[in-house]
Design an enzyme around this catalytic site. Structure first.
Site, PDB file in Angstrom:
ATOM      1  N   LYS A  31     -19.317  67.786  65.475  1.00  0.00           N
ATOM      2  CA  LYS A  31     -18.258  67.016  66.157  1.00  0.00           C
ATOM      3  C   LYS A  31     -17.752  65.890  65.261  1.00  0.00           C
ATOM      4  O   LYS A  31     -16.541  65.696  65.131  1.00  0.00           O
ATOM      5  CB  LYS A  31     -18.830  66.465  67.470  1.00  0.00           C
ATOM      6  N   SER A  32     -18.668  65.152  64.635  1.00  0.00           N
ATOM      7  CA  SER A  32     -18.245  64.022  63.791  1.00  0.00           C
ATOM      8  C   SER A  32     -17.374  64.505  62.634  1.00  0.00           C
ATOM      9  O   SER A  32     -16.341  63.896  62.316  1.00  0.00           O
ATOM     10  CB  SER A  32     -19.466  63.310  63.207  1.00  0.00           C
ATOM     11  N   ARG A  36     -13.166  63.871  61.709  1.00  0.00           N
ATOM     12  CA  ARG A  36     -12.758  63.313  60.410  1.00  0.00           C
ATOM     13  C   ARG A  36     -11.838  64.266  59.662  1.00  0.00           C
ATOM     14  O   ARG A  36     -10.872  63.838  59.020  1.00  0.00           O
ATOM     15  CB  ARG A  36     -14.000  62.967  59.582  1.00  0.00           C
ATOM     16  N   ARG A 134     -16.106  51.733  77.749  1.00  0.00           N
ATOM     17  CA  ARG A 134     -16.921  51.592  76.530  1.00  0.00           C
ATOM     18  C   ARG A 134     -16.380  50.480  75.623  1.00  0.00           C
ATOM     19  O   ARG A 134     -15.174  50.269  75.532  1.00  0.00           O
ATOM     20  CB  ARG A 134     -16.967  52.935  75.793  1.00  0.00           C
ATOM     21  N   SER A 179     -22.957  51.377  63.273  1.00  0.00           N
ATOM     22  CA  SER A 179     -22.175  52.400  63.958  1.00  0.00           C
ATOM     23  C   SER A 179     -21.231  53.056  62.973  1.00  0.00           C
ATOM     24  O   SER A 179     -20.406  52.398  62.336  1.00  0.00           O
ATOM     25  CB  SER A 179     -21.380  51.746  65.094  1.00  0.00           C
ATOM     26  N   ASP A 331     -27.897  60.425  69.045  1.00  0.00           N
ATOM     27  CA  ASP A 331     -27.419  61.334  70.089  1.00  0.00           C
ATOM     28  C   ASP A 331     -28.519  62.250  70.617  1.00  0.00           C
ATOM     29  O   ASP A 331     -28.300  62.991  71.585  1.00  0.00           O
ATOM     30  CB  ASP A 331     -26.248  62.175  69.553  1.00  0.00           C
ATOM     31  N   LYS A 358     -22.995  54.635  75.441  1.00  0.00           N
ATOM     32  CA  LYS A 358     -22.468  55.957  75.094  1.00  0.00           C
ATOM     33  C   LYS A 358     -21.611  56.469  76.257  1.00  0.00           C
ATOM     34  O   LYS A 358     -21.194  55.681  77.105  1.00  0.00           O
ATOM     35  CB  LYS A 358     -23.631  56.911  74.768  1.00  0.00           C
ATOM     36  N   ARG A 362     -27.160  56.172  78.798  1.00  0.00           N
ATOM     37  CA  ARG A 362     -28.070  57.339  78.725  1.00  0.00           C
ATOM     38  C   ARG A 362     -29.530  56.992  79.011  1.00  0.00           C
ATOM     39  O   ARG A 362     -30.280  57.867  79.439  1.00  0.00           O
ATOM     40  CB  ARG A 362     -27.931  58.027  77.361  1.00  0.00           C
ATOM     41  N   ARG A 404     -24.368  65.405  76.897  1.00  0.00           N
ATOM     42  CA  ARG A 404     -25.728  65.545  76.348  1.00  0.00           C
ATOM     43  C   ARG A 404     -26.786  65.456  77.453  1.00  0.00           C
ATOM     44  O   ARG A 404     -27.852  66.055  77.352  1.00  0.00           O
ATOM     45  CB  ARG A 404     -25.972  64.513  75.250  1.00  0.00           C
TER      46      ARG A 404
HETATM   47  C1  S3P Z   1     -20.294  59.256  65.862  1.00  0.00           C
HETATM   48  C2  S3P Z   1     -21.168  58.230  65.700  1.00  0.00           C
HETATM   49  C3  S3P Z   1     -22.193  57.855  66.679  1.00  0.00           C
HETATM   50  C4  S3P Z   1     -22.474  58.991  67.666  1.00  0.00           C
HETATM   51  C5  S3P Z   1     -21.235  59.640  68.159  1.00  0.00           C
HETATM   52  C6  S3P Z   1     -20.382  60.164  67.003  1.00  0.00           C
HETATM   53  C7  S3P Z   1     -19.268  59.486  64.825  1.00  0.00           C
HETATM   54  O1  S3P Z   1     -21.733  56.758  67.423  1.00  0.00           O
HETATM   55  O2  S3P Z   1     -23.238  58.517  68.751  1.00  0.00           O
HETATM   56  O3  S3P Z   1     -21.560  60.738  69.011  1.00  0.00           O
HETATM   57  O4  S3P Z   1     -18.671  60.571  64.796  1.00  0.00           O
HETATM   58  O5  S3P Z   1     -19.031  58.585  64.031  1.00  0.00           O
HETATM   59  P1  S3P Z   1     -21.858  55.273  66.815  1.00  0.00           P
HETATM   60  O6  S3P Z   1     -21.201  55.309  65.495  1.00  0.00           O
HETATM   61  O7  S3P Z   1     -21.129  54.379  67.750  1.00  0.00           O
HETATM   62  O8  S3P Z   1     -23.334  54.991  66.756  1.00  0.00           O
END
Ligand code: S3P
Length: 448
Positions: A31-32, A36, A134, A179, A331, A358, A362, A404
Protein backbone atom coordinates in the site's frame (compact mmCIF):
# COMPACT_ATOMS: atom_id res chain seq x y z
CA UNK A 1 -14.27 -21.70 7.87
CA UNK A 2 -15.52 -18.34 6.70
CA UNK A 3 -18.71 -17.74 4.80
CA UNK A 4 -17.67 -16.23 1.49
CA UNK A 5 -21.13 -15.09 0.44
CA UNK A 6 -21.22 -11.49 -0.71
CA UNK A 7 -23.27 -10.48 2.30
CA UNK A 8 -21.77 -7.05 2.96
CA UNK A 9 -21.97 -6.66 6.68
CA UNK A 10 -22.24 -9.86 8.74
CA UNK A 11 -19.92 -12.83 8.27
CA UNK A 12 -19.92 -16.14 10.06
CA UNK A 13 -16.44 -17.20 11.14
CA UNK A 14 -15.96 -20.73 12.40
CA UNK A 15 -13.17 -22.02 14.56
CA UNK A 16 -10.39 -23.83 12.68
CA UNK A 17 -11.21 -27.04 14.62
CA UNK A 18 -9.25 -29.63 12.70
CA UNK A 19 -8.84 -27.45 9.63
CA UNK A 20 -5.38 -26.13 8.92
CA UNK A 21 -4.20 -23.49 6.48
CA UNK A 22 -1.96 -24.68 3.72
CA UNK A 23 -0.76 -23.80 0.27
CA UNK A 24 0.66 -20.68 -1.22
CA UNK A 25 -0.76 -17.21 -1.46
CA UNK A 26 0.23 -13.94 -3.16
CA UNK A 27 -0.73 -10.93 -1.14
CA UNK A 28 -1.69 -7.72 -2.98
CA UNK A 29 0.78 -4.93 -3.72
CA UNK A 30 2.33 -2.85 -0.97
CA UNK A 31 0.00 0.00 0.00
CA UNK A 32 2.74 2.48 0.93
CA UNK A 33 4.65 1.90 -2.30
CA UNK A 34 1.44 2.06 -4.37
CA UNK A 35 0.61 5.56 -3.08
CA UNK A 36 4.14 6.78 -3.72
CA UNK A 37 4.28 5.38 -7.25
CA UNK A 38 1.06 7.26 -8.12
CA UNK A 39 2.20 10.52 -6.51
CA UNK A 40 5.76 10.60 -7.83
CA UNK A 41 4.71 9.38 -11.29
CA UNK A 42 2.23 12.28 -11.46
CA UNK A 43 4.87 14.96 -10.86
CA UNK A 44 7.52 13.32 -13.05
CA UNK A 45 7.98 14.11 -16.72
CA UNK A 46 6.89 11.45 -19.19
CA UNK A 47 5.40 8.03 -18.73
CA UNK A 48 5.44 6.02 -15.49
CA UNK A 49 4.16 2.45 -15.51
CA UNK A 50 3.26 0.57 -12.33
CA UNK A 51 3.07 -3.20 -12.17
CA UNK A 52 1.57 -4.89 -9.11
CA UNK A 53 -0.23 -1.84 -7.70
CA UNK A 54 -2.64 -2.50 -4.83
CA UNK A 55 -6.09 -2.33 -6.49
CA UNK A 56 -7.96 -1.15 -3.42
CA UNK A 57 -9.80 1.85 -2.07
CA UNK A 58 -6.83 3.73 -0.58
CA UNK A 59 -4.64 3.95 -3.72
CA UNK A 60 -7.82 4.63 -5.74
CA UNK A 61 -8.41 7.68 -3.49
CA UNK A 62 -4.88 8.91 -4.26
CA UNK A 63 -5.36 8.36 -8.00
CA UNK A 64 -8.73 10.16 -7.98
CA UNK A 65 -7.23 13.20 -6.21
CA UNK A 66 -4.41 13.35 -8.77
CA UNK A 67 -6.87 12.99 -11.67
CA UNK A 68 -8.83 15.97 -10.29
CA UNK A 69 -5.62 17.97 -10.72
CA UNK A 70 -5.23 17.07 -14.39
CA UNK A 71 -3.10 13.91 -14.27
CA UNK A 72 -4.02 11.13 -16.67
CA UNK A 73 -3.92 7.81 -14.80
CA UNK A 74 -5.28 4.61 -16.32
CA UNK A 75 -7.85 2.64 -14.29
CA UNK A 76 -6.54 0.75 -11.24
CA UNK A 77 -7.66 -2.80 -11.90
CA UNK A 78 -6.27 -6.06 -10.53
CA UNK A 79 -3.57 -7.55 -12.75
CA UNK A 80 -3.33 -4.51 -15.05
CA UNK A 81 -0.31 -2.25 -15.42
CA UNK A 82 -1.21 1.34 -14.53
CA UNK A 83 0.11 4.12 -16.78
CA UNK A 84 0.57 7.71 -15.67
CA UNK A 85 1.28 10.67 -17.94
CA UNK A 86 3.29 12.83 -15.55
CA UNK A 87 2.62 16.58 -15.58
CA UNK A 88 6.01 17.61 -14.20
CA UNK A 89 6.90 19.25 -10.90
CA UNK A 90 4.77 22.35 -11.46
CA UNK A 91 2.03 20.88 -13.66
CA UNK A 92 -0.73 20.04 -11.16
CA UNK A 93 -3.86 22.12 -11.87
CA UNK A 94 -5.99 23.77 -9.23
CA UNK A 95 -8.89 21.31 -8.77
CA UNK A 96 -12.46 22.55 -9.24
CA UNK A 97 -13.67 20.19 -6.55
CA UNK A 98 -12.77 19.12 -3.01
CA UNK A 99 -10.08 16.42 -2.96
CA UNK A 100 -11.58 13.39 -1.23
CA UNK A 101 -8.95 11.21 0.45
CA UNK A 102 -11.51 8.62 1.62
CA UNK A 103 -10.16 6.51 4.49
CA UNK A 104 -6.51 7.10 3.63
CA UNK A 105 -4.17 9.00 5.95
CA UNK A 106 -1.29 8.45 3.55
CA UNK A 107 -3.25 10.13 0.74
CA UNK A 108 -4.11 13.20 2.82
CA UNK A 109 -0.71 13.67 4.42
CA UNK A 110 1.43 13.12 1.33
CA UNK A 111 -0.86 15.22 -0.86
CA UNK A 112 -0.63 18.06 1.66
CA UNK A 113 3.14 18.02 1.16
CA UNK A 114 2.70 17.94 -2.57
CA UNK A 115 0.32 20.94 -2.68
CA UNK A 116 1.54 23.47 -0.11
CA UNK A 117 4.22 24.84 -2.45
CA UNK A 118 1.93 25.49 -5.45
CA UNK A 119 1.92 29.28 -5.26
CA UNK A 120 -1.39 31.02 -5.89
CA UNK A 121 -3.42 27.79 -6.08
CA UNK A 122 -6.13 26.81 -3.61
CA UNK A 123 -7.00 23.28 -2.48
CA UNK A 124 -9.51 21.73 -0.08
CA UNK A 125 -8.99 18.21 1.24
CA UNK A 126 -11.40 16.00 3.14
CA UNK A 127 -12.02 12.32 3.89
CA UNK A 128 -14.40 9.89 5.54
CA UNK A 129 -15.48 10.13 9.20
CA UNK A 130 -12.40 8.21 10.39
CA UNK A 131 -9.95 10.37 8.45
CA UNK A 132 -11.63 13.60 9.57
CA UNK A 133 -10.78 12.59 13.15
CA UNK A 134 -7.08 11.88 12.49
CA UNK A 135 -4.39 14.44 13.42
CA UNK A 136 -3.06 16.50 10.53
CA UNK A 137 -1.18 19.14 12.50
CA UNK A 138 1.78 16.75 12.66
CA UNK A 139 2.15 17.50 8.94
CA UNK A 140 0.77 21.05 8.80
CA UNK A 141 2.96 22.30 11.67
CA UNK A 142 6.38 21.33 10.21
CA UNK A 143 5.22 22.42 6.75
CA UNK A 144 4.50 25.87 8.23
CA UNK A 145 8.21 26.11 9.09
CA UNK A 146 8.74 26.10 5.31
CA UNK A 147 6.16 28.88 4.86
CA UNK A 148 3.09 26.73 4.14
CA UNK A 149 -0.49 27.77 4.83
CA UNK A 150 -2.79 24.95 5.98
CA UNK A 151 -6.06 25.72 7.77
CA UNK A 152 -8.57 23.34 9.26
CA UNK A 153 -10.76 22.59 12.27
CA UNK A 154 -9.07 22.63 15.70
CA UNK A 155 -6.32 24.98 14.63
CA UNK A 156 -5.54 23.07 11.46
CA UNK A 157 -5.54 19.62 13.05
CA UNK A 158 -8.65 18.12 11.45
CA UNK A 159 -9.96 17.95 7.90
CA UNK A 160 -11.57 19.46 5.94
CA UNK A 161 -8.31 21.31 5.32
CA UNK A 162 -7.72 24.35 3.13
CA UNK A 163 -4.32 24.90 1.52
CA UNK A 164 -3.26 28.22 -0.01
CA UNK A 165 -0.22 27.42 -2.11
CA UNK A 166 2.86 29.52 -1.23
CA UNK A 167 6.46 29.77 -2.37
CA UNK A 168 8.24 27.65 0.25
CA UNK A 169 11.70 27.97 1.71
CA UNK A 170 13.93 25.04 2.66
CA UNK A 171 14.47 24.36 6.35
CA UNK A 172 16.02 21.94 8.83
CA UNK A 173 13.07 20.19 10.45
CA UNK A 174 12.97 17.68 13.30
CA UNK A 175 9.72 15.75 12.97
CA UNK A 176 7.70 15.29 16.18
CA UNK A 177 6.92 11.61 15.53
CA UNK A 178 8.70 8.84 13.61
CA UNK A 179 6.13 8.87 10.84
CA UNK A 180 6.87 8.05 7.22
CA UNK A 181 3.79 10.02 6.25
CA UNK A 182 5.07 13.19 7.91
CA UNK A 183 8.57 12.67 6.54
CA UNK A 184 7.28 12.03 3.02
CA UNK A 185 5.08 15.14 3.07
CA UNK A 186 8.14 17.24 3.94
CA UNK A 187 10.27 15.61 1.24
CA UNK A 188 7.58 16.31 -1.35
CA UNK A 189 7.31 19.95 -0.27
CA UNK A 190 11.12 20.22 -0.39
CA UNK A 191 11.19 19.37 -4.10
CA UNK A 192 9.92 22.83 -5.05
CA UNK A 193 11.15 24.93 -2.10
CA UNK A 194 13.86 27.57 -2.28
CA UNK A 195 17.04 26.07 -0.84
CA UNK A 196 17.65 22.66 0.63
CA UNK A 197 15.54 20.92 3.28
CA UNK A 198 16.78 18.44 5.88
CA UNK A 199 14.31 16.21 7.67
CA UNK A 200 15.45 14.64 10.94
CA UNK A 201 13.34 11.83 12.37
CA UNK A 202 13.25 10.68 16.02
CA UNK A 203 13.47 7.07 14.76
CA UNK A 204 13.88 5.55 11.32
CA UNK A 205 10.46 5.14 9.68
CA UNK A 206 9.79 3.26 6.42
CA UNK A 207 12.00 4.62 3.65
CA UNK A 208 10.03 3.87 0.46
CA UNK A 209 9.84 7.59 -0.38
CA UNK A 210 13.59 8.05 -0.17
CA UNK A 211 14.27 5.01 -2.37
CA UNK A 212 11.68 5.91 -4.97
CA UNK A 213 12.36 9.66 -5.13
CA UNK A 214 16.02 8.87 -5.81
CA UNK A 215 15.03 6.43 -8.56
CA UNK A 216 12.91 9.20 -10.16
CA UNK A 217 15.99 11.46 -10.16
CA UNK A 218 15.42 13.69 -7.13
CA UNK A 219 18.47 15.23 -5.54
CA UNK A 220 18.10 13.41 -2.21
CA UNK A 221 20.81 12.35 0.17
CA UNK A 222 20.75 10.33 3.36
CA UNK A 223 23.01 12.07 5.86
CA UNK A 224 23.91 11.25 9.45
CA UNK A 225 23.00 8.37 11.66
CA UNK A 226 21.16 5.25 10.36
CA UNK A 227 19.09 6.96 7.72
CA UNK A 228 17.37 9.37 10.08
CA UNK A 229 18.44 12.58 8.32
CA UNK A 230 17.40 13.15 4.75
CA UNK A 231 18.40 16.19 2.68
CA UNK A 232 16.61 17.27 -0.49
CA UNK A 233 17.98 19.93 -2.83
CA UNK A 234 15.33 21.30 -5.19
CA UNK A 235 15.76 21.76 -8.91
CA UNK A 236 16.15 18.19 -10.15
CA UNK A 237 13.63 17.10 -12.75
CA UNK A 238 11.85 13.83 -11.99
CA UNK A 239 11.65 11.40 -14.90
CA UNK A 240 8.95 8.73 -15.39
CA UNK A 241 9.92 5.23 -14.26
CA UNK A 242 8.89 1.61 -14.64
CA UNK A 243 7.87 0.54 -11.14
CA UNK A 244 7.27 -3.00 -9.92
CA UNK A 245 5.51 -3.24 -6.56
CA UNK A 246 6.06 -6.23 -4.25
CA UNK A 247 3.39 -7.77 -2.02
CA UNK A 248 2.60 -5.96 1.22
CA UNK A 249 4.25 -7.47 4.32
CA UNK A 250 1.48 -5.85 6.38
CA UNK A 251 -1.03 -8.07 4.50
CA UNK A 252 1.29 -11.09 4.65
CA UNK A 253 1.30 -10.61 8.45
CA UNK A 254 -2.14 -12.25 8.79
CA UNK A 255 -0.94 -15.44 7.09
CA UNK A 256 2.36 -15.37 8.98
CA UNK A 257 0.55 -15.43 12.32
CA UNK A 258 -2.22 -17.79 11.19
CA UNK A 259 0.34 -20.20 9.72
CA UNK A 260 2.35 -20.19 12.95
CA UNK A 261 -0.68 -20.66 15.23
CA UNK A 262 -3.32 -22.77 13.50
CA UNK A 263 -2.33 -26.39 14.19
CA UNK A 264 -1.02 -28.32 11.18
CA UNK A 265 -0.61 -25.25 8.95
CA UNK A 266 2.09 -24.51 6.40
CA UNK A 267 1.82 -21.48 4.12
CA UNK A 268 4.16 -19.96 1.55
CA UNK A 269 3.53 -16.26 0.97
CA UNK A 270 5.00 -15.30 -2.37
CA UNK A 271 6.58 -12.06 -3.52
CA UNK A 272 6.61 -10.15 -0.22
CA UNK A 273 8.42 -6.81 0.16
CA UNK A 274 11.20 -7.21 2.75
CA UNK A 275 12.43 -3.66 3.13
CA UNK A 276 14.23 -3.68 6.51
CA UNK A 277 12.18 -0.69 7.70
CA UNK A 278 9.11 -2.96 7.47
CA UNK A 279 10.23 -6.37 8.72
CA UNK A 280 9.73 -5.91 12.47
CA UNK A 281 7.17 -8.73 12.47
CA UNK A 282 9.83 -11.17 11.28
CA UNK A 283 12.12 -10.05 14.13
CA UNK A 284 9.29 -10.66 16.59
CA UNK A 285 8.42 -14.05 15.11
CA UNK A 286 12.03 -15.10 15.50
CA UNK A 287 11.82 -14.16 19.17
CA UNK A 288 8.60 -16.19 19.38
CA UNK A 289 10.61 -19.10 17.94
CA UNK A 290 8.12 -19.47 15.12
CA UNK A 291 9.24 -21.52 12.15
CA UNK A 292 9.71 -19.00 9.33
CA UNK A 293 12.03 -19.18 6.38
CA UNK A 294 12.75 -16.63 3.65
CA UNK A 295 13.33 -18.15 0.27
CA UNK A 296 14.19 -16.76 -3.11
CA UNK A 297 15.44 -13.41 -1.72
CA UNK A 298 15.91 -10.95 -4.58
CA UNK A 299 16.01 -7.24 -5.37
CA UNK A 300 13.19 -5.87 -7.52
CA UNK A 301 13.16 -2.24 -8.61
CA UNK A 302 15.14 -1.04 -5.59
CA UNK A 303 13.26 -3.00 -2.91
CA UNK A 304 14.25 -6.38 -1.37
CA UNK A 305 11.65 -9.09 -2.05
CA UNK A 306 11.31 -12.74 -1.05
CA UNK A 307 8.90 -15.61 -0.44
CA UNK A 308 8.19 -16.52 3.18
CA UNK A 309 7.39 -20.01 4.37
CA UNK A 310 5.72 -20.38 7.75
CA UNK A 311 4.92 -23.62 9.57
CA UNK A 312 2.98 -24.43 12.71
CA UNK A 313 5.37 -25.65 15.41
CA UNK A 314 3.35 -25.79 18.62
CA UNK A 315 3.33 -23.31 21.46
CA UNK A 316 5.37 -20.15 20.90
CA UNK A 317 7.14 -17.75 23.26
CA UNK A 318 5.78 -14.43 24.53
CA UNK A 319 7.57 -11.33 23.18
CA UNK A 320 8.36 -7.70 23.95
CA UNK A 321 7.89 -4.82 21.53
CA UNK A 322 9.18 -1.35 22.41
CA UNK A 323 9.19 2.15 20.96
CA UNK A 324 12.40 1.60 19.01
CA UNK A 325 10.86 -1.31 17.04
CA UNK A 326 7.45 0.30 16.59
CA UNK A 327 8.02 2.00 13.20
CA UNK A 328 9.06 -1.36 11.69
CA UNK A 329 5.80 -3.09 12.68
CA UNK A 330 3.32 -0.34 13.51
CA UNK A 331 0.56 -1.79 11.32
CA UNK A 332 1.09 -5.32 12.65
CA UNK A 333 0.21 -4.64 16.31
CA UNK A 334 -3.46 -5.76 15.92
CA UNK A 335 -2.51 -9.21 14.59
CA UNK A 336 0.43 -9.47 17.01
CA UNK A 337 -1.98 -8.84 19.90
CA UNK A 338 -3.97 -11.86 18.69
CA UNK A 339 -0.74 -13.89 18.50
CA UNK A 340 0.20 -12.94 22.08
CA UNK A 341 -2.91 -14.70 23.44
CA UNK A 342 -1.47 -18.03 22.32
CA UNK A 343 2.16 -17.49 23.34
CA UNK A 344 3.63 -18.82 26.53
CA UNK A 345 4.45 -16.03 29.03
CA UNK A 346 3.78 -12.32 29.31
CA UNK A 347 3.84 -10.25 26.12
CA UNK A 348 4.50 -6.55 26.61
CA UNK A 349 3.82 -4.03 23.88
CA UNK A 350 5.02 -0.53 24.77
CA UNK A 351 5.69 2.69 22.81
CA UNK A 352 2.54 2.06 20.76
CA UNK A 353 0.59 5.28 21.39
CA UNK A 354 0.60 5.96 17.61
CA UNK A 355 -1.90 3.11 17.33
CA UNK A 356 -4.46 5.40 18.93
CA UNK A 357 -4.49 7.69 15.87
CA UNK A 358 -4.71 5.11 13.10
CA UNK A 359 -7.94 4.36 11.17
CA UNK A 360 -9.38 3.63 14.63
CA UNK A 361 -7.84 3.66 18.11
CA UNK A 362 -6.42 0.20 17.51
CA UNK A 363 -5.31 -0.41 21.11
CA UNK A 364 -8.82 0.27 22.38
CA UNK A 365 -10.62 -1.54 19.56
CA UNK A 366 -8.48 -4.70 19.74
CA UNK A 367 -8.79 -4.77 23.54
CA UNK A 368 -12.58 -4.37 23.33
CA UNK A 369 -13.06 -7.01 20.66
CA UNK A 370 -10.69 -9.60 22.13
CA UNK A 371 -12.18 -9.06 25.60
CA UNK A 372 -15.57 -9.89 24.09
CA UNK A 373 -14.00 -13.24 23.15
CA UNK A 374 -13.05 -13.72 26.79
CA UNK A 375 -9.42 -12.60 26.50
CA UNK A 376 -7.55 -11.16 29.47
CA UNK A 377 -5.70 -8.04 28.21
CA UNK A 378 -4.37 -5.01 30.06
CA UNK A 379 -4.59 -1.80 28.07
CA UNK A 380 -2.21 1.11 28.85
CA UNK A 381 -1.95 4.56 27.24
CA UNK A 382 0.94 3.35 25.09
CA UNK A 383 0.47 -0.38 24.80
CA UNK A 384 -0.86 -3.72 25.94
CA UNK A 385 0.14 -6.54 28.28
CA UNK A 386 -1.14 -10.00 27.48
CA UNK A 387 -0.42 -13.18 29.46
CA UNK A 388 -0.66 -16.42 27.55
CA UNK A 389 -1.53 -18.97 26.60
CA UNK A 390 -5.24 -18.33 27.04
CA UNK A 391 -8.27 -19.69 25.28
CA UNK A 392 -10.88 -17.49 23.65
CA UNK A 393 -14.42 -18.19 22.52
CA UNK A 394 -16.41 -17.21 19.46
CA UNK A 395 -18.82 -14.29 19.86
CA UNK A 396 -20.33 -11.30 18.03
CA UNK A 397 -17.40 -9.20 16.76
CA UNK A 398 -17.15 -5.86 15.01
CA UNK A 399 -14.29 -4.45 12.90
CA UNK A 400 -15.43 -0.95 13.97
CA UNK A 401 -14.67 -0.02 10.29
CA UNK A 402 -10.94 -0.81 10.55
CA UNK A 403 -9.42 -3.04 7.85
CA UNK A 404 -6.58 -4.42 9.95
CA UNK A 405 -8.93 -5.09 12.87
CA UNK A 406 -11.29 -7.00 10.54
CA UNK A 407 -8.51 -9.30 9.33
CA UNK A 408 -6.99 -9.76 12.80
CA UNK A 409 -10.40 -10.79 14.17
CA UNK A 410 -10.80 -13.30 11.33
CA UNK A 411 -7.61 -15.04 12.47
CA UNK A 412 -8.62 -14.74 16.15
CA UNK A 413 -11.94 -16.43 15.29
CA UNK A 414 -10.14 -19.38 13.72
CA UNK A 415 -8.19 -19.80 16.94
CA UNK A 416 -11.26 -19.49 19.18
CA UNK A 417 -13.62 -22.19 20.36
CA UNK A 418 -17.02 -21.97 18.68
CA UNK A 419 -18.42 -19.70 16.03
CA UNK A 420 -18.12 -15.92 15.74
CA UNK A 421 -19.93 -13.37 13.64
CA UNK A 422 -18.10 -10.35 12.28
CA UNK A 423 -19.81 -7.07 11.53
CA UNK A 424 -17.94 -4.85 9.05
CA UNK A 425 -15.65 -7.49 7.55
CA UNK A 426 -15.82 -5.66 4.23
CA UNK A 427 -13.38 -3.08 5.69
CA UNK A 428 -10.62 -5.55 4.72
CA UNK A 429 -10.94 -4.28 1.15
CA UNK A 430 -9.17 -1.03 2.13
CA UNK A 431 -5.83 -2.85 1.94
CA UNK A 432 -6.60 -6.47 0.98
CA UNK A 433 -9.61 -6.79 -1.34
CA UNK A 434 -9.29 -10.59 -1.69
CA UNK A 435 -8.61 -11.39 1.94
CA UNK A 436 -11.80 -13.43 2.45
CA UNK A 437 -11.31 -15.41 -0.77
CA UNK A 438 -7.68 -16.15 0.14
CA UNK A 439 -8.73 -17.29 3.61
CA UNK A 440 -11.24 -19.66 2.05
CA UNK A 441 -8.71 -20.99 -0.51
CA UNK A 442 -6.05 -21.69 2.10
CA UNK A 443 -8.60 -23.59 4.17
CA UNK A 444 -10.22 -25.66 1.45
CA UNK A 445 -6.95 -26.89 0.07
CA UNK A 446 -6.18 -28.93 3.19
CA UNK A 447 -9.66 -30.39 3.14
CA UNK A 448 -9.34 -31.77 -0.38
C1 S3P B 1 2.43 4.67 6.06
C2 S3P B 1 3.08 4.91 7.23
C3 S3P B 1 2.59 4.47 8.54
C4 S3P B 1 1.56 3.35 8.42
C5 S3P B 1 0.56 3.60 7.35
C6 S3P B 1 1.24 3.83 6.00
C7 S3P B 1 3.00 5.23 4.81
O1 S3P B 1 1.96 5.55 9.18
O2 S3P B 1 0.91 3.14 9.65
O3 S3P B 1 -0.32 2.49 7.22
O4 S3P B 1 2.62 4.78 3.72
O5 S3P B 1 3.82 6.13 4.90
P1 S3P B 1 2.84 6.65 9.95
O6 S3P B 1 3.83 7.14 8.97
O7 S3P B 1 1.90 7.73 10.35
O8 S3P B 1 3.45 5.93 11.12
Amino acid sequence: MSDTSNEPSLRTLRSSDGISLSGSVRVPGDKSISHRALLFGSIAEGLTTIEGILPSEDPISTADCLRSMGVSISPIVKGQVVSIRGVGLDGLKEPEEVLNCGNSGTTMRLILGLLVGRKGRHFVLTGDASLRRRPMQRVGQPLKLMGASVEGRSNGNFAPLAVSGKKLRGAVIGTPVASAQVKSALLLAALTAEGSTTVIEPAHSRDHSERMLKAFGANLEIVGEIGRQIRVCPGAILTGQKIIIPGDISSAAFWLIAGALVPGSEITIKNVGLNPTRTGILEVMQKMEAHIEIINLRDIAGEPVGDINVKYTGILKAFKINEEMMPRLVDEIPILSVAALFCNGETQITGASELRVKETDRLAVMTRQLKAMGADIQEYPDGLTIKGPQSIKGCALNSETDHRVAMSLAIASMLAKGTSTLQGGEAASISYPEFWEDLEKLQTRTNS
